[in-house]
Scaffold this active site. Structure first.
Site, PDB file in Angstrom:
ATOM      1  N   SER A 165     -10.199   6.462  -3.499  1.00  0.00           N
ATOM      2  CA  SER A 165      -9.243   7.122  -2.493  1.00  0.00           C
ATOM      3  C   SER A 165      -8.811   8.807  -1.806  1.00  0.00           C
ATOM      4  CB  SER A 165      -7.982   6.646  -2.249  1.00  0.00           C
ATOM      5  OG  SER A 165      -7.270   6.403  -1.488  1.00  0.00           O
ATOM      6  N   TYR A 178      -0.892   4.689  -8.090  1.00  0.00           N
ATOM      7  CA  TYR A 178      -1.869   4.661  -7.215  1.00  0.00           C
ATOM      8  C   TYR A 178      -3.284   5.766  -7.309  1.00  0.00           C
ATOM      9  CZ  TYR A 178      -5.111   3.322  -2.899  1.00  0.00           C
ATOM     10  OH  TYR A 178      -6.320   2.942  -2.238  1.00  0.00           O
TER      11      TYR A 178
END
Ligand code: NAD
Length: 288
Positions: A165, A178
């Site tokens: 990501s 994350y």
């Protein structure tokens, strides 16, 4: 991929005879990858947890979703092994890979795509939220690539592709766990690129910005982007998502990510390994 390209007939079946494994394939980006590789002639191993996870504030895919992916893959004329498997379970991932090798004689491309997101400032993250995130988004990639790497290495050709990501390329408020998991997945994949160098197997990462999937289209995510609104809608948050990147794109399409994955999986990318390919609608331009 364009079908009006002069060599589209060739490109349309350019993965014939290959087997492509995709984790988190029941919907979203994973389904898009699975169906596109099927369209290009590959057999598909599609896995998904098909169950919710208690710290994740939106529903995950279902067994019905995975069955739908299988239908779409088979509609392209491909064979499909569709199985429920949690990437947090290392033994289960080894079993799935063994079954795939038994059925299809090997695996050529593996896309470690399964992932989840939740959000909280670092000081408010619970141990459970932290460990769940690391278990799925980092250890899950480890379990997947560890199981597949010996299979592709034995064949002397392979493509390992981790979906990380843009959130793993910089700090982002509310996404500490994350960012840590995705950052870790990048380091893991780069290490594998070095360990497998010279075997015919490449290992690369695709870092996506916001992609139009159930991960971002849910009430919890909308409220994160519009905390001042009560029950914000997709149209109400569109502008806020768009302000995140220089192109002003609220969200890219899963097909945009698939196009990059196909390119990394192609024979033409044989000298591309250990890379992070960022599809962030211009966000990379702001990074040092
Ligand atoms: N959508 C975005 O904006 C975005 C942005 C950056 C990165 N990503 C990454 O892209 C990947 C794909 O996400 P998506 O956008 O398609 O979202 P999605 O939620 O639609 O798809 C994720 C899939 O992974 C599955 N999954 C979750 N936990 C699992 C587990 N433990 N074992 C097996 N499967 C599991 C889910 O059931 C789901 O089908 C993820 O790794 C995600 O972190 C997405």
């Amino acid at each position: 991929m364009s079908t009006d390209h002069p060599d589209s007939q060739f490109r349309a079946r350019d993965f014939a005879g290959r087997t492509v494994m995709v984790t988190g394939a029941a919907r979203g980006q994973g389904r898009s990858h699975a169906v596109e590789f099927a369209r290009r002639g590959a057999d598909i191993v599609a896995t998904d947890v098909c169950a919710d996870i208690d710290t994740i504030p939106y529903p995950l895919a279902t067994a019905y979703d995975l069955a739908q992916t299988r239908v779409l893959v088979e509609r392209e004329g491909a064979r499909c092994l569709a199985v429920t498997a949690d990437v947090r379970d290392g033994e289960r991932m080894r079993e799935v890979v063994a079954d795939a090798v038994h059925l299809f004689s090997g695996i050529d491309v593996c896309i470690a795509n399964a992932g989840v997101v939740s959000f909280a400032p670092v000081v408010e993250l619970t141990d459970h939220q932290w460990s769940t995130m690391l278990d799925v988004d980092l250890t899950g990639v480890f379990h997947t690539l560890r199981a597949v790497a010996p299979v592709v290495t034995a064949r002397g050709w392979g493509r390992l592709i981790t979906i990380a990501s843009m959130g793993g390329r910089a700090g982002t408020p509310n996404l500490g766990h994350y960012a840590a998991a995705k950052w870790g997945a990048i380091g893991l994949t780069k290490t594998l690129a070095l360990e497998l160098a010279g075997t015919g197997v490449t290992a690369n990462v695709v870092c996506t910005g916001t992609v139009s999937t159930a991960m971002v289209h849910n009430p919890a995510m909308y409220s994160l982007f519009a905390p001042d609104m009560e029950a914000p809608t997709r149209e109400q948050v569109r502008g806020r998502y768009a302000r995140l990147n220089p192109l002003g794109t609220p969200w890219t399409d899963p097909a945009d990510i698939t196009a990059a994955v196909v390119n990394l999986a192609s024979p033409a990318a044989r000298h591309v390994t250990g890379e992070t390919l960022e599809i962030g609608a211009g966000v990379s331009a702001r990074m040092p």
